[in-house]
Design a protein around this motif. Structure first.
Motif, short mmCIF file in Angstrom:
data_model
loop_
_atom_site.label_atom_id
_atom_site.label_comp_id
_atom_site.label_asym_id
_atom_site.label_seq_id
_atom_site.Cartn_x
_atom_site.Cartn_y
_atom_site.Cartn_z
N ALA A 1 3.55 -55.25 -8.43
CA ALA A 1 2.75 -56.35 -8.97
C ALA A 1 1.99 -55.91 -10.21
O ALA A 1 1.78 -56.70 -11.13
CB ALA A 1 1.77 -56.85 -7.91
N LYS A 2 1.57 -54.63 -10.24
CA LYS A 2 0.74 -54.16 -11.35
C LYS A 2 0.93 -52.66 -11.52
O LYS A 2 1.01 -51.92 -10.54
CB LYS A 2 -0.73 -54.47 -11.05
N GLN B 1 3.49 -55.58 -4.36
CA GLN B 1 3.32 -57.00 -4.04
C GLN B 1 2.56 -57.21 -2.74
O GLN B 1 1.83 -58.19 -2.60
CB GLN B 1 4.69 -57.70 -3.97
#
Length: 165
Positions: free
Chosen positions: A58-59, A79
């Motif tokens: 996600a990041k 995630q």
């Protein structure tokens, strides 16, 4: 006192033997893509953005050092919220490869070291190779550790196939 010394020595030897007895596990996965090497390398080369091509991420945050310079540290937020801390150990834009190690995280592995590389197949296509060696992290066994890493690699490499159709 002698008995205590003997017990400590026996415990130390047993622990040391079990640590050094473990054989590293290896996983190598690859995917052929219908794109030139430079195009594929541009997508996978940024140590600061694994989420650009891996759907589980996600990041990606660089927390120490400079992007794509050995010593850079990143934190991957997955995630599902899990985190993985990694350190870039080598980066070579000319040979289109980089290596990193996991220093802490949710994967069931210890002493994980990995390399991602992009190669030409000589036909205008690219081959991405993702390989690693590691030890299972307790309580995971060898199969669970290997399956987890294979799943990570399959997720990323399959996403590259989708991106470069």
């Amino acid at each position: 006192m002698r008995l205590l010394e003997s017990l400590v020595l026996a415990t130390l030897l047993a622990t040391t033997t079990s640590v050094f007895a473990a054989e590293p596990l290896f996983v190598v996965k690859s995917v052929e893509l219908n794109q030139p090497v430079d195009v594929v390398w541009k997508k996978v080369s940024d140590f600061g953005d694994l989420g650009a091509w891996h759907p589980a991420v996600a990041k990606t945050e660089i927390v120490t050092g400079k992007i794509n310079h050995a010593g850079a540290k990143r934190v991957l937020t997955l995630q599902d919220g899990g985190k993985i801390n990694e350190t870039l150990t080598a980066y070579n834009a000319k040979s289109k490869s980089y290596s990193y190690k996991i220093t802490d995280g949710v994967l069931p592995v210890n002493e994980y070291a990995s390399t991602v590389s992009v190669h030409s197949n000589g036909d205008g296509k690219s081959v991405v190779v993702w390989e690693s060696h590691f030890l299972p992290k307790a309580p995971a066994d060898e199969k669970a550790a290997s399956d987890a890493i294979k799943g990570v690699y399959d997720g990323g490499l399959n996403q590259l196939k989708t991106l470069f159709q």
